[in-house]
Design a protein around this motif. Sequence first.
Motif, PDB file in Angstrom:
ATOM      1  N   TYR A  86      -3.669  10.710   1.867  1.00  0.00           N
ATOM      2  CA  TYR A  86      -2.283  10.625   2.334  1.00  0.00           C
ATOM      3  C   TYR A  86      -1.594   9.413   1.702  1.00  0.00           C
ATOM      4  N   LEU A  87      -2.326   8.315   1.643  1.00  0.00           N
ATOM      5  CA  LEU A  87      -1.771   7.088   1.103  1.00  0.00           C
ATOM      6  C   LEU A  87      -1.667   7.146  -0.428  1.00  0.00           C
ATOM      7  N   ALA A  88      -2.637   7.788  -1.069  1.00  0.00           N
ATOM      8  CA  ALA A  88      -2.614   7.909  -2.525  1.00  0.00           C
ATOM      9  C   ALA A  88      -1.380   8.669  -2.993  1.00  0.00           C
ATOM     10  N   ILE A  89      -1.047   9.738  -2.308  1.00  0.00           N
ATOM     11  CA  ILE A  89       0.129  10.517  -2.696  1.00  0.00           C
ATOM     12  C   ILE A  89       1.406   9.754  -2.366  1.00  0.00           C
ATOM     13  N   PHE A  90       1.395   8.951  -1.320  1.00  0.00           N
ATOM     14  CA  PHE A  90       2.556   8.105  -1.047  1.00  0.00           C
ATOM     15  C   PHE A  90       2.864   7.231  -2.256  1.00  0.00           C
ATOM     16  N   PHE A  91       1.856   6.587  -2.809  1.00  0.00           N
ATOM     17  CA  PHE A  91       2.079   5.721  -3.975  1.00  0.00           C
ATOM     18  C   PHE A  91       2.414   6.539  -5.222  1.00  0.00           C
ATOM     19  N   ARG A  92       1.818   7.713  -5.374  1.00  0.00           N
ATOM     20  CA  ARG A  92       2.115   8.561  -6.531  1.00  0.00           C
ATOM     21  C   ARG A  92       3.567   9.031  -6.499  1.00  0.00           C
ATOM     22  N   ALA A  93       4.058   9.364  -5.312  1.00  0.00           N
ATOM     23  CA  ALA A  93       5.427   9.855  -5.161  1.00  0.00           C
ATOM     24  C   ALA A  93       6.443   8.719  -5.130  1.00  0.00           C
ATOM     25  N   ASN A  94       5.987   7.511  -4.854  1.00  0.00           N
ATOM     26  CA  ASN A  94       6.866   6.342  -4.750  1.00  0.00           C
ATOM     27  C   ASN A  94       6.348   5.224  -5.654  1.00  0.00           C
ATOM     28  N   PRO A  95       6.452   5.372  -6.967  1.00  0.00           N
ATOM     29  CA  PRO A  95       5.875   4.353  -7.866  1.00  0.00           C
ATOM     30  C   PRO A  95       6.452   2.964  -7.648  1.00  0.00           C
ATOM     31  N   ILE A  96       7.680   2.855  -7.146  1.00  0.00           N
ATOM     32  CA  ILE A  96       8.254   1.533  -6.886  1.00  0.00           C
ATOM     33  C   ILE A  96       7.434   0.786  -5.842  1.00  0.00           C
ATOM     34  N   ALA A  97       6.753   1.535  -4.972  1.00  0.00           N
ATOM     35  CA  ALA A  97       5.955   0.896  -3.924  1.00  0.00           C
ATOM     36  C   ALA A  97       4.778   0.114  -4.502  1.00  0.00           C
ATOM     37  N   SER A  98       4.262   0.566  -5.630  1.00  0.00           N
ATOM     38  CA  SER A  98       3.193  -0.208  -6.270  1.00  0.00           C
ATOM     39  C   SER A  98       3.758  -1.202  -7.287  1.00  0.00           C
ATOM     40  N   GLN A  99       4.862  -0.846  -7.941  1.00  0.00           N
ATOM     41  CA  GLN A  99       5.457  -1.742  -8.929  1.00  0.00           C
ATOM     42  C   GLN A  99       6.049  -2.997  -8.296  1.00  0.00           C
ATOM     43  N   VAL A 100       6.513  -2.876  -7.062  1.00  0.00           N
ATOM     44  CA  VAL A 100       7.198  -4.001  -6.435  1.00  0.00           C
ATOM     45  C   VAL A 100       6.241  -5.167  -6.168  1.00  0.00           C
ATOM     46  N   ILE A 101       4.963  -4.906  -6.056  1.00  0.00           N
ATOM     47  CA  ILE A 101       4.007  -5.972  -5.755  1.00  0.00           C
ATOM     48  C   ILE A 101       3.927  -6.978  -6.911  1.00  0.00           C
TER      49      ILE A 101
END
Length: 713
Positions: free
Chosen positions: A392-407
């Motif tokens: 569930y969390l993996a697809i969240f990051f896949r669908a929302n790349p800004i969520a990983s890029q923002v770090i």
Amino acid sequence: MKKLIFSLFSLCLLAPSWVRADEGMWFLMFLKRLNERDMQQKGLKLSAEDIYSINHNSLKNAIVQFNGGCTASIISPDGLVITNHHCGYGAIAGLSTPEHNYLRDGYWAKTKAEELSPKRLFVRFFVRMDNVTDRMLSVLNPSMTEEEREAAIQTEIHKIQQENSEGGKYVVSVRSFFQGNEFYYFVYQDFKDVRLVGTPPESVGKFGGDTDNWEWPRHTGDFSVFRVYTDKNGNPAEYSPDNIPMKAQKYLDVSLKGVQEKDFAMILGYPGRTNRWVSSYWVDQQVKYGYPAWVEASKTAMDAMKKHMDASNAVRLKYASTYAGLANYWKNRQGMIDALTAHQTADLKRKAEKKFAAWAAKAENQAEYGSVLADLASYFSQTNQQAANQNYLAIFFRANPIASQVIPYARQLEAYFSSSDDQKQQLRERLTRGLQAYYERTYLPAEIDLFADNLKLYAEKSTDIPQQLKQIKEQYQGDFKRYAAEVFARSIFTKAENLENFFQNPSEEALRNDPLATMAKVLSDKYNHTEDEALRDSYDKAFRKYVKGMRDSKISRIQYPDANSTLRLTYGSVKALPKDKRNYDVKSNYYTTFETMLGKYKPGDPEFDMPVKFLQMYNDKQFGRYADKDGTLHINFLTDNDITGGNSGSPVLNGKGELIGLAFDGNIEAMAGDVIFDEKLQRTIVVDIRYVLWCIDTYAGAKHVVDEMNLIP
């Protein structure tokens, strides 16, 4: 650690005669001993040296990994590269605009000057490989923890890379095989100036859409053409208008002869990942926990995107590549659930494990292997629900790349406050450029919906969400749309004006409290630190011993390592599906034609429309030299080659090494193929190279592109 009883080298001498041609993803360096004779009996007219040679030009010099995820091949002296349309999809979408929509309309450069340069695209050539198993195992011992083992491996890998990179000229990758029981290094050379030469319209390149994905019969012109450029001395170089087309060491001849059932067919490519060595416990976990979560989360993201894509062509272009990737995995994972269940794969694995248990119980094996199955069972029983949570969390990051890029963006801004004025200016420019690219390729209302919908799904379905997310859920009473809207309104990183306002008045407190960066960090920490290290160590050791034991005992019939994005060869033949699997009325079940494609035509349908010119050309029978000897134009055909993701775009070659098609899909009946090979139903779906040439030459009028190729009648 004891020396391995069987290595891939010794296996070359001991391989049983019942290894089948259709199953297996084989290393090129072992073809001479392991496969050459069998391949030649099946119809290969070449030697193993013609396919893989370190000192001479061979077929491997014409095969490239395309942008890190697909396969492609060189098909002209001037560096033409052909791969699947869906492999070039992201690059084509990135070059498209509403005014010049190359995805929808197609594109063919009339001259080399008109070839288009995507922002980021590279191809990787394979130079050589070698076995370093003894060297790697010499620095390991059974008393090591997994952390100590990994540290020792990485130290030795660094040395091997330094020894073989020639000062950075080559990329060197050391990979483990058979779950860490063997090691090989691979030497590559990357070329980063790759330009779009041409692509068919989406109605051709993606004909059938999601409906036909993984299905047979197919009628998809899944191809696109690029070109590799070098500096004036033939060396890899970043894009420059002064670069020249590559002078290819080796390129594939292209056959116009077509195929008949039972013809020899081989595929060279970079299969991404298989799991043929896994246990029954792994299969049960994926079917009952991991894959269902992946399917549900992917569909949630797809639905959030699609409503915005349907409302605007500009938005559709922005999300086309991401949507296509999610849709592909969504159907794949559901197909895996269905196929693994239908084939009772876990039960088949359990039968093998029963034999393993008896073998492990023998006195000479008990100490090393006695607890292996129990350790595997313990691990999966403790991580079943976690597998769902993670997906569930993996697809969240896949669908929302800004969520990983923002770090990493937030980390850069942390350093901003202690930087010199010059450093601050450089950081500001770099960050602004990076985020500007994000703003250009996204649509804010869609980003808000993607963030809200997948975060809500994770919050409601996961059994172990972070405390901060629990608080958000309670504070907003489950209204994640309201929460997401506030996050994207307030965050420094989600709007150009917010970023500019921050730089106008830099505030450590504003950065520390940024709602997007804060939540992204919480979720990232959860995703990366959920597994108990001791439990994982126990599993890694058990799985490594399990694979070694299955090989040493000869209980497993598998004679090749799992795919892991390294160059492999698979061989078999052109082959129809069994008669009971035919679901349409045609003369043959191993190929499709223009006529059967017309049977699917639906004017205006986003999946089954086709160019009006196609209809006119069919009525006039304008097939020319690309028609089959039966007078029809063949579109797609089937082989029984063993492929998986990453083989997309792989050249399908006849016994002379001539290009006859491009692999682009598998079939739904054998969706479990990544885990267990189905000798009756496993198929590769191939676009006939004659249809590709017809689309380029006769339909698009780009004969100058075909003229670069060496066509064999």
